[in-house]
Design a protein around this motif. Structure first.
Motif, short mmCIF file in Angstrom:
data_model
loop_
_atom_site.label_atom_id
_atom_site.label_comp_id
_atom_site.label_asym_id
_atom_site.label_seq_id
_atom_site.Cartn_x
_atom_site.Cartn_y
_atom_site.Cartn_z
N ASN A 1 -0.17 13.28 46.92
CA ASN A 1 0.85 14.27 47.24
C ASN A 1 0.78 14.65 48.72
O ASN A 1 -0.25 15.14 49.18
N PRO A 2 1.84 14.41 49.46
CA PRO A 2 1.76 14.63 50.90
C PRO A 2 1.54 16.09 51.28
O PRO A 2 1.17 16.38 52.42
N ARG A 3 1.77 16.96 50.33
CA ARG A 3 1.60 18.36 50.70
C ARG A 3 0.16 18.86 50.48
O ARG A 3 -0.20 19.91 50.97
N SER A 4 -0.60 18.13 49.73
CA SER A 4 -1.95 18.61 49.50
C SER A 4 -2.86 18.06 50.60
O SER A 4 -3.45 16.99 50.50
N GLU A 5 -2.92 18.81 51.66
CA GLU A 5 -3.59 18.33 52.86
C GLU A 5 -5.09 18.19 52.63
O GLU A 5 -5.73 17.35 53.26
N TYR B 1 -5.73 16.95 60.51
CA TYR B 1 -6.53 17.05 59.28
C TYR B 1 -7.95 17.51 59.56
O TYR B 1 -8.84 17.33 58.72
#
Lengths: 1032, 413
Positions: free
Chosen positions: B247-251, B280
């Motif tokens: 999921n690209p939002r869960s950094e 990151y």
């Protein structure tokens, strides 16, 4: 397996009968049906029992039985779709056998002993052949039975064979009953029981065939018993009957397993299984009759879940009979038997086996322990004694099993699939169940739950406890309040358990005299807090005992299992009678009495007489065997005496009279000593009720000399159970009791791997060990000698639990020697111990050894993960250490393949780092040369290679320092040639490595001293030469 | 703890029981799973725990009704667990929870369909978390923490139930991932192998059919295992899979993946952008990347030393250390470029002393032999094309592409 021969023999002799019987058997429709049935469901047991039954019953009895069996099965089958369930059921028949024994016993109720059960069985048999009068137990002489039984057994025995063959391959193994040498069956326990030793030797007993037979007979008797019993005693209500039978089978299934296993084990057959069943039978009987139904009832009720556990067969059984299971499965014969049988069975066994292996313990210790703790003296011999002791503890366990109401619930609950794996929790289960049994704390908790998670049980709040004591709805609210108040005072589990016991008695009493509902419980004074310690002790004892079996490997010691059932009875009887006093004939007598009520007194009495006789005769023969272990016997006898003295038994009148009656009967039949024994044996059942006296004896004895073993054993056992239970802290264990204090003054001692508990006289105390270490350090002898000496020092340290600087020094010394010698396995042992010792905060050469550890990982195991964790564990202090720095540098050199650095480090290695690097030099050189031959063109001077790759080897440098270079070059050339490199001389006569030519021709030569198992240190020749050369 | 009246307590307990049996009867997994979820549903369960403390007779309540009593084996220990959980007695809570979970597993096994999979997930998760916390409690009391191990064997059992054919198989990967978490935490990664094998070799079930989130987790952990084995192409493939599917939002997850993916990519010659490291929060790598760019051996060694602990713990230290050869390559290349600018005709002959001098400027104290060895290794590993003439101490570089790029291939070993 010893018995195997005997069995087969019997089979052979029986053959004629077999034929006959087979015909008969097949004639019966039922049989066929069954066989089919079984075929589908590999119910080996069932088929077996069935078959055996048929032949024996020639009369009406047989028919009745058959029908009965059929009914039961069909019903049950219908109800339970689950395969597990079926499984269980099939086994049922066997179970029933057991049950029969049980029932009979209860009916007869003549003798208060385990033996009674046996004798009763026999009585049961006798009627059986007659088939006309099932109740004429007493009438038919034992003798008659005996003789007849010889023939009978044949029938039964052979029968199975036929049946199996018919059924098909899977069953056939069974027919090969050789296993059953030990198999004798629950019934046979009388024989085995008394002379485990004898029995095996087939001395006193007719043969193993006998045993087998017994089984079949049991079944037969069972049939009789069941069918008739209930009809005769309508008072008891058929309902109870049903429940009894139904419950029993399911319950007993696990036990049965054990039985089987036992038999196979070829040890003494445990009479336990049979006995175990007893309680079940009793309960069912009891419930209807006893006035205190409520009292007894709730308990059993709460225990119901246990029965459900059956699906877990093994587990539940383990909880009930913990000792048995683990041990039994071990036997090879057993295994094979099962292999033949249904696969599912096999699984079970496997699981059983596991626990056993995990806890390899000295069986001897536990044994002694038991004797001491329980004070049960068994005249019959060491083996016997042991079992007896066990019996007592087990009584606690068994109660949970009895479930009158099984039927209904079973249907719903049985379906839970069995998980054999859970069996590993056995020990826990044991402990727990013991507790539960004695305290009846845990209300309807299913047994398997208990097994897996023992702890919660202990934590039961007073409320819960009250719950278990009083079934909700059955008692006045005020009573409930009273119980809660009483339990509320308890500070811990043990007290709670004690309280509950007392409470139960109070309530039972009240129920019995009808004051349960009339008494004002709100104002009733609380009883004084019972001494929790005592109860606790008791519990522990029982725990210990139950845990014991695990440790037993040898068949002769495995006797316990058979005793399991007895304990159950005790509890039941307790409930039923509601008397707190210590009764002389505690378990058996009481239960018997109770049981008797429903039945005709005469019958039982007569039975008792017969039984006793039988027993006595058996006992006599047993005595012979018993005498061998004099020492143990003495101990046992001591126990007896103490018991006798301390035993101010306050029996109820009834019991007293019974006792006298029995003793009289005994006297009639036998000598006073025999009687003594019997009484003693009966007394061991008191334990549950009459703890006090026992524990008292127990303590002083422990303190006495020669008790070391016992103490240690007890501690061990307890600790074991603690661990298993996981609920108690390890700190609670009295490790001191386990510790040996050495007295040996010899400095030199050969290493011998211990196979039994250490003997203090051969263990050196610390001062001597100190000297021994010095001696080794200064010794000029070879490594093998030093290794041996160091190992014995380590052993002595271990058994004395000495963990201090000396220990560290010993291990360090050994590790260094091992490194020098290149003995990696030994080094690893030392290193792992050192890791633990350092972690405990004992100072030593940590840095040095962490460096060694790193090197070892880098150079030998090449395990990245391990290396990483090793590196991350290094403290900052350690990183400053030269040895460690060096090791790290070596690591970097190795990972990057930097041979130049590596060999530089090799030459400057501190401590023993060189030794590790030594082992890697060859690899590194080869890598280096292949790298060079790839990257250098056209040639590389050998002199350069020799210099860079550390030629000459360190070992050679000592010899000629003056012409070191040429030495190095020579060696290097030799090495290069050995590895397939091409060396040429250039114009100046200097040797050069032809890189291009070598790049394709390099190879790693096979090491000359390679051995197939990979450890050249183990090569025999090498070993011998080294040993001799270094000694000289 | 707020006071709870008896009636209220009773109400709460029966409410729970009702929800439980209703959920089972209607196969309503959403509500069922909430009833197990200690950690995420505490607003509902904690008051229940209070109620249980007040109303001690919950067991009787369960037994009284057939509706509840058939779940007694699940609920009774669950209640006990909840009570212990409430009072912070985590070890006991774990014990009871495991008991309950076992009972649930038994039930689950008997259910034909996989409707309750979600609640099994919750149980698997909770038991792991509970075990971790219980271990912390045990460790704090100076006892040996072993609950996580126990949870591992329980999950292995769950795996056994799920890993057959049929609908339940979809759940196997979730349990596998929980197992991975346990094994990695315990440092017993070798135990992963058996689980992986049964996932990888099972032909009856396509890997792509597993839920995405499980696939990502699975790939992440197996990728990490490959990093340990220094099997960079596989590690790259697995971690990249995880990165692209996560999921690209869960950094946080992306960061975790990158933490391993970056060293892997570096090892095969692919350098990350600086902005990514910053985004990151993986700045510990930035010096290493710099060192690779510049051929700055000193910087690399400093960076390694600076973050040694961190790299050792995450297990990438050895991987990063191997970058040294690439740094050398870069350094040689720089020297080569400078020589080329000065005298293109002799650029392909690199004197050893030049290299030694360059290293000296970097404060790397290496003598000629060592450098010679490095050169030999570089040529051997195909990071430099050419040969070394020992007599003249000169590296003779190939005229064509003397410093081949890795281009996604790992350094020859």
């Amino acid at each position: 397996m010893m018995n195997q021969g005997g069995n087969t023999q019997t089979v052979a002799s029986l053959d004629p009968n077999l034929v006959e019987n087979v015909g008969f058997e097949w004639g019966t429709g039922f049989e066929l049906k069954f066989v089919e049935h079984f075929r589908n469901r590999y119910v080996v047991d069932a088929s077996q029992s069935q078959t055996s039954y048929l032949p024996s019953t020639t009369g009406s009895g047989a028919v009745s039985w058959n029908t009965h069996g059929v009914d039961n099965r069909s019903i049950e089958n219908g109800i339970l779709p689950n395969s597990t369930y079926h499984h269980e059921q099939h086994t049922e028949p066997l179970v029933r056998n057991v049950q029969d024994g049980v029932n009979v016993t209860s009916v007869a109720s003549s003798s208060s002993l385990g033996t009674t059960a046996v004798s009763q069985d026999y009585s049961g048999y006798t009627p059986y052949p007659n088939s006309s009068d099932p109740y004429s137990y007493g009438n038919t002489g034992y003798q008659g039975y005996y003789s007849s039984y010889q023939q009978q057994p044949n029938h039964s025995y052979s029968q199975p064979v036929g049946a199996y063959q018919n059924t098909g391959a899977p069953y056939q193994p069974i027919s090969s009953f050789p296993n059953s040498g030990s198999y004798p069956g629950p019934a046979s326990y009388s024989g085995t029981y008394y002379h485990p030793g004898d029995y095996q030797k087939a001395g006193s007993y007719p043969s193993s065939g006998y045993n087998n037979q017994t089984n079949s007979w049991n079944e037969g008797s069972y049939a009789n018993y069941n069918s008739h019993q209930y009809s005769n005693y309508p008072a008891d209500a058929t309902g109870s009957y049903n429940s009894g039978t139904a419950a029993a089978p399911s319950l007993q299934y696990p036990q049965q397993y054990k039985q089987w296993t036992d038999y196979y084990g070829s040890t003494e057959v445990s009479c336990a299984p049979g006995t175990e069943n007893m309680p079940v039978a009793t309960t069912s009987n009891q419930v209807p009759t006893a006035p205190g139904v409520t009292a007894g009832y709730p308990t059993t009720n709460s225990q119901l879940p246990t029965t459900y556990t059956l699906p877990w067969q093994q587990d539940s059984s383990s909880s009930q009979m913990p000792p048995l299971q683990p041990t039994a499965p071990i036997n090879g014969s057993h295994d094979s038997y099962w292999k033949h049988g249904a696969p599912s069975f096999q699984n079970h066994h496997v699981s059983h086996v596991q626990p056993q292996f995990q806890k390899p313990m000295d069986s001897k210790t536990p044994y002694d322990n038991f004797q001491e703790q329980q004070k049960v003296a068994c005249p019959q011999g060491p083996n016997l004694q042991y079992p007896t002791a066990q019996q007592t503890p087990q009584s606690f366990q068994s109660p949970p099993v009895q479930t009158p109401l099984l039927d209904n619930r079973r249907t719903s609950k049985l379906q839970i699939p069995t998980n054999p794996r859970i069996a590993s929790n056995l020990a826990i289960g044991l402990q727990k169940t013991d507790k539960d049994g004695s305290t009846a704390t845990s209300a309807a908790k299913p047994a398997y739950v208990r097994i897996s998670l023992p702890k919660p049980n202990e934590k039961v709040s007073s409320h819960d406890a009250a719950d278990s004591i009083l079934k909700p709805g059955m008692f006045p609210k005020s009573l409930r309040g009273y119980v809660e108040r009483a339990l509320g005072r308890c500070k811990d589990d043990t007290e709670m358990a004690a309280c509950q016991a007392v409470m139960k008695e109070i309530i039972t009493k009240a129920t019995a005299d009808g004051t349960l509902y009339t008494r004002d419980w709100d104002t009733e004074p609380l009883f004084p807090l019972p001494n929790a310690e005592l109860v606790n002790k008791d519990l522990q004892n029982s725990t210990a005992v139950s845990a014991l079996p695990k440790y037993k490997r040898s068949p002769s010691r495995r006797t316990k299992s058979r005793w399991e059932p007895l304990p159950e009875e005790k509890l039941i009887s307790k409930l039923a009678t509601a008397s707190n006093d210590t009764v002389k004939f505690s378990g058996w007598t009481r239960s018997n009495e109770k049981d008797k009520k429903p039945f005709s007194g005469n019958m039982s009495k007569e039975n008792g007489l017969n039984n006793i006789k039988f027993l006595l005769s058996e006992q006599k023969s047993a005595n012979k065997s018993a005498q061998r272990p004099v020492k143990r016997q003495r101990l046992a006898a001591d126990g007896f005496n103490a018991r006798d003295n301390g035993d101010a038994s306050s029996d109820s009148d009834k019991e007293q009279s019974l006792a006298t009656y029995y003793s009289g009967a005994i006297a009639l039949a036998n000598s006073p000593e025999e009687r003594m024994r019997r009484e003693n044996r009966s007394k061991r059942f008191e334990k549950g009720q009459g703890n006090r006296a026992e524990t008292n004896h127990f303590k002083p004895r422990n303190a006495g000399a020669g008790n070391l073993y016992a103490r240690r054993a007890s501690a061990l056992v307890i600790s074991k159970s603690y661990e298993d239970g996981g609920s108690r802290a390890v700190e609670d264990i009295d490790w001191d009791a386990l510790t040996v204090k050495g007295t040996c003054q010899e400095i030199e001692k050969r290493y011998l791997r211990l196979t039994s508990a250490p003997d203090p006289s051969t263990v050196r105390p610390e001062e001597v060990l100190e000297k021994a270490l010095l001696m080794v350090q200064n010794s000029q002898k070879n490594y093998l000698y030093k290794c041996d000496q160091l190992k014995s020092i380590r052993q002595d340290l271990t058994v004395q639990r000495i963990r201090n600087h000396l220990t560290v020094r010993v291990y360090e010394t050994h590790a260094r020697l091992a490194i020098e010698y290149g003995d990696l396995p030994e080094y690893n042992q030392c290193q792992s111990q050192l890791k633990i010792l350092y972690a405990e905060g004992i100072e030593g050469c940590q840095s040095e050894f962490s460096a060694y550890n790193l090197l070892c990982v880098i150079l030998h195991s090449n395990n990245k993960k391990e290396l990483l964790s090793g590196m991350s564990r290094l403290s900052n202090v350690a990183k400053e250490d030269e040895t460690v720095k060096h090791a790290l540098a070596v690591r970097a050199a190795v990972t990057s393949g930097n041979y130049v650095t590596f060999f530089r480090l090799y030459k400057t290695a501190p401590n023993l780092n060189t030794c590790f690097m030594d082992l890697h030099v060859e690899k590194m050189r080869f890598k280096a040369v292949s790298c060079m031959s790839r990257s250098y063109r056209p040639t590389v001077p050998v002199s350069y290679i020799a210099q860079v790759l550390g030629f000459p080897s360190v070992s050679l440098t000592n010899e000629g320092c003056d012409d070191k270079d040429s030495d190095g070059i020579e060696e290097c050339v030799e090495w290069l040639k050995a590895h397939g490199a091409s060396v040429v001389a250039d114009n100046n006569g200097d040797l050069q490595l032809d890189a291009k030519a070598s790049s394709s021709s390099l190879f790693m030569p096979e090491p000359e001293d390679a051995v197939s198992h990979g450890d050249s240190n183990l090569a025999v020749n090498d070993f011998l030469t080294r040993a001799s050369s270094s000694t000289s | 703890m707020a006071y709870v009246s008896m009636g209220e307590a009773h109400r709460r307990i029966t409410d729970y029981l009702n929800r439980f049996s209703d959920a089972v009867y209607s196969q309503d997994v959403v509500s069922l799973k909430l009833l197990f979820s200690f950690s995420s549903n505490s607003h509902f369960l904690l008051p229940l725990a209070d109620a249980l403390n007040v109303f001690q007779d919950a067991n009787r309540l369960i037994k009284q009704s057939d509706k509840y009593s058939q779940f007694g084996e699940i609920i009774v220990p669950l209640f006990r667990s909840l009570q212990n959980y409430r009072i912070g007695n985590l070890v006991d809570a774990y014990h009871a929870f495991e008991k309950s979970a076992n009972a649930f597993l038994q039930e689950f096994r008997n259910w034909e369909s996989a409707w309750a999979l979600e609640s099994l997930y919750v149980i698997a998760y909770e038991i792991r978390v509970l075990a971790e916390r219980a271990d912390r409690e045990l460790a704090a009391n100076g006892k040996s923490p072993e609950k996580l191990k126990a949870a591992g064997s329980f999950l292995m059992k769950v795996f056994g139930v799920l890993a057959g054919k049929g609908a339940k198989r979809v759940g196997a990967l979730y349990v596998t991932c929980q197992l991975f978490k346990i094994y990695f935490k315990l440092g017993t990664v070798h135990l992963c192998r058996s689980v992986i094998r049964s996932i990888d070799t099972a032909r009856i079930f396509d890997f792509e059919e597993f839920p995405k989130r499980d696939k990502v987790t699975y790939m992440y952990y197996t990728g990490r295992l490959e990093v340990f084995n220094e099997n960079f192409p596989d590690a790259d493939q697995k971690l990249s899979y995880a990165l692209t599917h996560c999921n690209p939002r869960s950094e946080a997850n992306i960061r975790m993946i990158l933490k391993y993916l970056i060293p892997v990519k570096l090892s095969i010659g692919i350098l990350p952008e600086e902005w990514m490291l910053e985004k990151y929060n993986l700045v510990e790598y930035s010096n290493i990347v710099q060192a690779l760019r510049r051929g700055d051996l000193r910087l690399l060694r400093h960076a390694l030393q600076e973050h040694e602990d961190r790299f050792l713990r995450s297990g990438v230290y050895l991987v990063l250390e191997k970058l040294e050869l690439q740094v050398f390559q870069r350094l040689f290349k720089k020297i080569y470029i400078i020589q080329k600018q000065k005298d293109p005709s002799k650029a392909h002959q690199m004197k050893l002393e030049v290299i030694v001098k360059a290293l000296k400027w970097l404060e790397m104290d290496m003598d000629v032999d060592e450098v010679e060895c490095i050169v030999a290794i570089l040529i051997h590993k195909n990071l430099v094309k050419g040969y070394f003439a020992h007599k003249s101490k000169v590296v003779v570089l190939s005229k064509q592409d003397p410093f081949p790029k890795l281009n996604g291939r790992p350094v020859n070993s």
